[in-house]
Enzyme design. Structure first.
Site, short mmCIF file in Angstrom:
data_model
loop_
_atom_site.label_atom_id
_atom_site.label_comp_id
_atom_site.label_asym_id
_atom_site.label_seq_id
_atom_site.Cartn_x
_atom_site.Cartn_y
_atom_site.Cartn_z
N PHE A 29 0.78 -1.29 -0.04
CA PHE A 29 0.11 0.18 0.16
C PHE A 29 0.85 0.84 0.06
O PHE A 29 0.95 2.24 -1.01
CB PHE A 29 -1.13 -0.31 1.45
N ASN A 77 12.47 -12.43 -1.93
CA ASN A 77 11.53 -12.67 -0.61
C ASN A 77 13.05 -12.51 -0.05
O ASN A 77 13.70 -12.95 -0.16
CB ASN A 77 11.25 -14.19 -0.50
N ILE A 78 12.72 -11.03 1.05
CA ILE A 78 14.02 -10.81 1.38
C ILE A 78 14.81 -11.96 2.79
O ILE A 78 15.52 -11.54 3.19
CB ILE A 78 14.08 -9.42 1.99
N TYR A 186 3.79 -8.23 17.17
CA TYR A 186 3.95 -6.98 16.48
C TYR A 186 5.45 -6.01 16.90
O TYR A 186 5.93 -5.20 16.65
CB TYR A 186 3.07 -6.37 14.77
N TRP A 216 -2.32 5.96 8.18
CA TRP A 216 -2.12 5.82 7.17
C TRP A 216 -3.27 5.17 5.74
O TRP A 216 -3.78 4.37 5.98
CB TRP A 216 -0.90 6.34 6.46
N ARG A 342 -4.84 6.96 20.19
CA ARG A 342 -3.01 7.85 19.65
C ARG A 342 -3.41 8.64 18.77
O ARG A 342 -3.42 9.03 16.81
CB ARG A 342 -2.61 6.43 18.20
N1 LIG Z 1 -0.39 2.07 6.22
C1 LIG Z 1 -0.19 2.01 7.35
O1 LIG Z 1 -0.94 3.19 7.95
C2 LIG Z 1 1.05 1.63 8.62
C3 LIG Z 1 0.82 1.89 10.21
C4 LIG Z 1 1.80 1.52 10.78
C5 LIG Z 1 3.49 0.97 10.03
N2 LIG Z 1 3.25 0.86 9.05
C6 LIG Z 1 4.23 0.34 8.22
O2 LIG Z 1 4.67 0.52 7.04
C7 LIG Z 1 5.07 -0.98 6.32
C8 LIG Z 1 4.34 -0.69 5.32
O3 LIG Z 1 3.12 -0.90 5.08
P1 LIG Z 1 1.42 -1.05 4.04
O4 LIG Z 1 0.09 -0.56 5.05
O5 LIG Z 1 1.97 -0.65 3.14
O6 LIG Z 1 1.79 -2.92 4.21
P2 LIG Z 1 1.44 -3.50 2.79
O7 LIG Z 1 1.21 -5.14 4.22
O8 LIG Z 1 0.54 -2.97 2.45
O9 LIG Z 1 3.34 -3.57 2.07
C9 LIG Z 1 4.06 -4.03 2.34
C10 LIG Z 1 4.95 -4.69 1.60
O10 LIG Z 1 6.06 -5.84 1.42
C11 LIG Z 1 5.84 -7.30 1.29
N3 LIG Z 1 6.57 -7.86 1.82
C12 LIG Z 1 6.35 -8.71 3.18
N4 LIG Z 1 7.32 -9.14 3.38
C13 LIG Z 1 8.24 -9.10 2.72
C14 LIG Z 1 9.62 -10.01 2.61
N5 LIG Z 1 10.11 -11.11 2.80
N6 LIG Z 1 9.86 -10.23 0.82
C15 LIG Z 1 9.63 -9.34 -0.10
N7 LIG Z 1 8.31 -8.66 0.44
C16 LIG Z 1 7.78 -8.29 1.35
C17 LIG Z 1 4.39 -7.05 1.22
O11 LIG Z 1 4.40 -8.24 0.08
C18 LIG Z 1 3.71 -5.86 1.22
O12 LIG Z 1 3.66 -5.65 -0.76
C19 LIG Z 1 5.60 -1.42 7.32
O13 LIG Z 1 6.68 -1.88 7.94
C20 LIG Z 1 3.83 -1.26 8.03
O14 LIG Z 1 4.08 -1.70 9.61
C21 LIG Z 1 2.31 0.83 8.80
O1 LIG Z 2 -14.06 -4.66 11.23
C1 LIG Z 2 -13.80 -4.31 11.85
C2 LIG Z 2 -11.88 -3.76 11.76
C3 LIG Z 2 -11.60 -2.83 12.76
N1 LIG Z 2 -11.61 -2.87 13.91
C4 LIG Z 2 -11.54 -1.69 14.85
O2 LIG Z 2 -10.90 -0.93 14.28
C5 LIG Z 2 -9.68 -0.38 14.85
C6 LIG Z 2 -7.93 -0.56 13.79
O3 LIG Z 2 -8.32 -1.42 13.18
P1 LIG Z 2 -6.65 -1.54 11.85
O4 LIG Z 2 -6.75 -0.54 11.33
O5 LIG Z 2 -7.32 -2.95 11.40
O6 LIG Z 2 -5.74 -1.29 12.86
P2 LIG Z 2 -5.14 -0.79 14.07
O7 LIG Z 2 -5.22 0.28 14.14
O8 LIG Z 2 -5.95 -1.42 15.61
O9 LIG Z 2 -3.61 -1.59 14.32
C7 LIG Z 2 -2.54 -0.77 12.57
O10 LIG Z 2 -2.05 -0.05 12.87
C8 LIG Z 2 -0.60 0.93 12.75
C9 LIG Z 2 -0.24 -0.50 11.63
O11 LIG Z 2 0.82 -0.83 12.35
C10 LIG Z 2 -0.06 -1.04 10.77
O12 LIG Z 2 -1.19 -0.47 10.06
C11 LIG Z 2 -1.24 -1.28 12.77
O13 LIG Z 2 -1.03 -2.31 13.30
C12 LIG Z 2 -9.48 -1.30 16.32
O14 LIG Z 2 -9.93 -1.59 17.42
C13 LIG Z 2 -10.01 -2.88 15.06
O15 LIG Z 2 -9.99 -3.57 16.99
C14 LIG Z 2 -13.34 -2.54 14.26
O16 LIG Z 2 -14.17 -2.18 14.99
N2 LIG Z 2 -13.90 -3.89 13.13
#
Ligand SMILES: NC(=O)c1ccc[n+]([C@@H]2O[C@H](COP(=O)([O-])OP(=O)(O)OC[C@H]3O[C@@H](n4cnc5c(N)ncnc54)[C@H](O)[C@@H]3O)[C@@H](O)[C@H]2O)c1
Ligand SMILES: O=c1ccn([C@@H]2O[C@H](COP(=O)(O)OP(=O)(O)O[C@H]3OC[C@](O)(CO)[C@H]3O)[C@@H](O)[C@H]2O)c(=O)[nH]1
Length: 390
Positions: A29, A77-78, A186, A216, A342
């Site tokens: 994403f 795959n890393i 995590y 995000w 948060r």
């Molecule tokens: N989206 C958010 O709001 C959010 C919030 C907190 C943290 N993050 C962090 O940001 C990063 C990206 O998140 P995202 O939302 O884009 O997630 P995502 O799952 O969409 O993207 C992660 C990508 O990493 C790839 N991947 C995973 N393991 C792999 C491996 N071993 N080798 C090669 N590729 C691999 C997956 O195929 C995937 O395309 C993550 O580290 C996540 O923890 C995202």
């Molecule tokens: O159908 C549903 C799904 C989820 N919930 C509740 O919504 C809250 C947010 O859930 P979600 O966006 O799935 O994840 P979190 O915010 O808890 O965690 C993420 O935040 C950042 C990241 O590190 C990476 O994206 C990830 O861990 C939560 O309270 C769920 O219980 C719902 O009610 N119904």
């Protein structure tokens, strides 16, 4: 802008040289939006590493696009691929996004979660450190865990004091539940890799930036179960609620939907990442919260707002019972726990990069749900109609 774009300058007025960026997890994403931004608005080259490329196909396929030659996809795959070090060595900067980062996995696949977020990230840090390469590592707001305020009595006036809930990179503690609450596998793995990167910086001079994203959201986030992902899969909340709206089902509120989140539009957040990429002197050695403190809602409020916005963009009335309560045990299984609230403190990112988010929650939901409706509504109609036809 194209490959013949004007010279770019950093925040201090210096010309930015075109960079080669090894982006691990580029097919996800965040990676897909970052690749799009880098291709459209800069002259940087991306070595896009992932096991999937569906979300960046539109950037890779056309031969005639202005950025031809500036993005290469490396399917690897890393965990187990010796080509990784070579890709890091021939880049100026590595951005590591690869992770298992879906809450439904943290308590059901804790080993995969810990391996993905800690063990698999180790070689990336090591190769950057040994080869004197800059690293931007994606951590998470989940490293803060629960707020201090959540441990106060429900009626305590101190719960209203920002000191008890605003999350600051350099002062807030990381408060996780017990080990049996595997939800925290995590956050704990992400915290340890942050500490390792920080220590590599302190002891071996690794040039690093750590990003802590605060929810995000936007187009291409996760998948719609049964359409472009497994039918039984549980994505993050935006995709869960989008799926319910598209299928005209009630949105499921986990444990009453009382948890609070701040949501930021992916396009705002990507602006912050581009500033980090192009301003190493200001970004290196820092941990940055990247979120939108003005977009706070409870999950119940999010469900209500998404229902209203979806009705507007689809032209369909909402269903009679728009939400239903489910327990976290039923929805996520044993060992789930939650972050209560948060809100990111913005002092460091404001000071170093002068960045602020722009998009309101309503506006970002409007553009995202317009995308979800255009992309999935027809496929869902067909999927629903199929069993009846058989
Ligand atoms: N989206 C958010 O709001 C959010 C919030 C907190 C943290 N993050 C962090 O940001 C990063 C990206 O998140 P995202 O939302 O884009 O997630 P995502 O799952 O969409 O993207 C992660 C990508 O990493 C790839 N991947 C995973 N393991 C792999 C491996 N071993 N080798 C090669 N590729 C691999 C997956 O195929 C995937 O395309 C993550 O580290 C996540 O923890 C995202
Ligand atoms: O159908 C549903 C799904 C989820 N919930 C509740 O919504 C809250 C947010 O859930 P979600 O966006 O799935 O994840 P979190 O915010 O808890 O965690 C993420 O935040 C950042 C990241 O590190 C990476 O994206 C990830 O861990 C939560 O309270 C769920 O219980 C719902 O009610 N119904």
């Amino acid at each position: 802008m194209t490959s013949s774009s004007p010279v770019r300058v950093d925040l201090d007025g210096n010309t930015i040289k075109p960079l080669t960026i090894c982006m691990i997890g580029a097919g996800g994403f965040i990676g897909s939006h970052l690749c799009e931004k880098l291709m459209n608005e800069t002259n940087h080259t991306v070595l896009a590493v992932d096991v999937y490329n569906d979300k960046i196909k539109h950037l890779l396929e056309p031969e005639s696009v202005p950025w031809t030659g500036r993005i290469q996809f490396h399917r690897l795959n890393i965990k187990n691929d010796s080509r990784l070090e070579g890709l890091i060595k021939c880049s100026d900067l590595t951005i590591n996004l690869a992770a298992i980062c879906t809450p439904a996995d943290y308590n059901t696949r804790p080993l995969d979660t810990i391996y993905s977020n800690f063990i698999d990230a180790l070689p990336v840090v090591k190769y950057c450190s040994e080869n004197n390469k800059r690293l931007i590592h994606f951590s998470t707001c989940e490293v803060y865990g629960k707020t201090i305020g959540s441990y106060l009595p429900k009626d305590s006036p101190l719960r209203q004091d920002p000191a008890y809930y605003i999350l600051k990179e350099d002062t807030s503690p990381c408060i996780f539940g017990s080990v049996e609450k595997q939800r925290w596998s995590y956050a704990c793995a992400k915290q340890l890799i942050e500490r390792l990167i920080y220590a590599e910086g302190a002891e071996n001079g690794l040039e690093f930036t750590i990003v802590r994203p605060f929810n995000w959201i936007g187009p291409r986030m996760d998948f719609i179960p049964g359409i472009d992902g497994p039918s039984e899969g549980v994505p993050r909340v935006l995709a869960c609620f989008s799926n319910n709206l598209l299928r005209r089902e009630p949105l499921k509120l986990v444990d009453g939907g009382e948890s609070q989140r701040t949501f930021i539009y992916i396009k705002d957040a990507i602006e912050a990442v581009l500033l980090m990429i192009e301003n190493p002197a200001r970004a290196s050695g820092h941990i940055f919260n990247v979120g939108n403190p003005n977009n706070e809602v409870t999950v119940r409020q999010l469900a209500e707002m998404m229902t209203q916005v979806y009705s507007k963009v689809s032209g369909e009335d909402s269903i009679e019972t728009p939400t239903v309560d489910v327990s976290s045990k039923e929805f996520y299984g044993e060992g789930y726990d939650d972050s209560d609230k948060r809100i990111p403190d913005m002092t460091i990112i404001n000071k170093q990069l002068g960045w602020n988010p722009k998009t309101s929650l309503w506006d970002l939901l409007e553009s995202t749900l317009t995308y979800q409706h255009r992309t999935y509504a027809e496929a869902i109609k067909q999927a629903i109609a199929k069993p009846a036809a058989n």
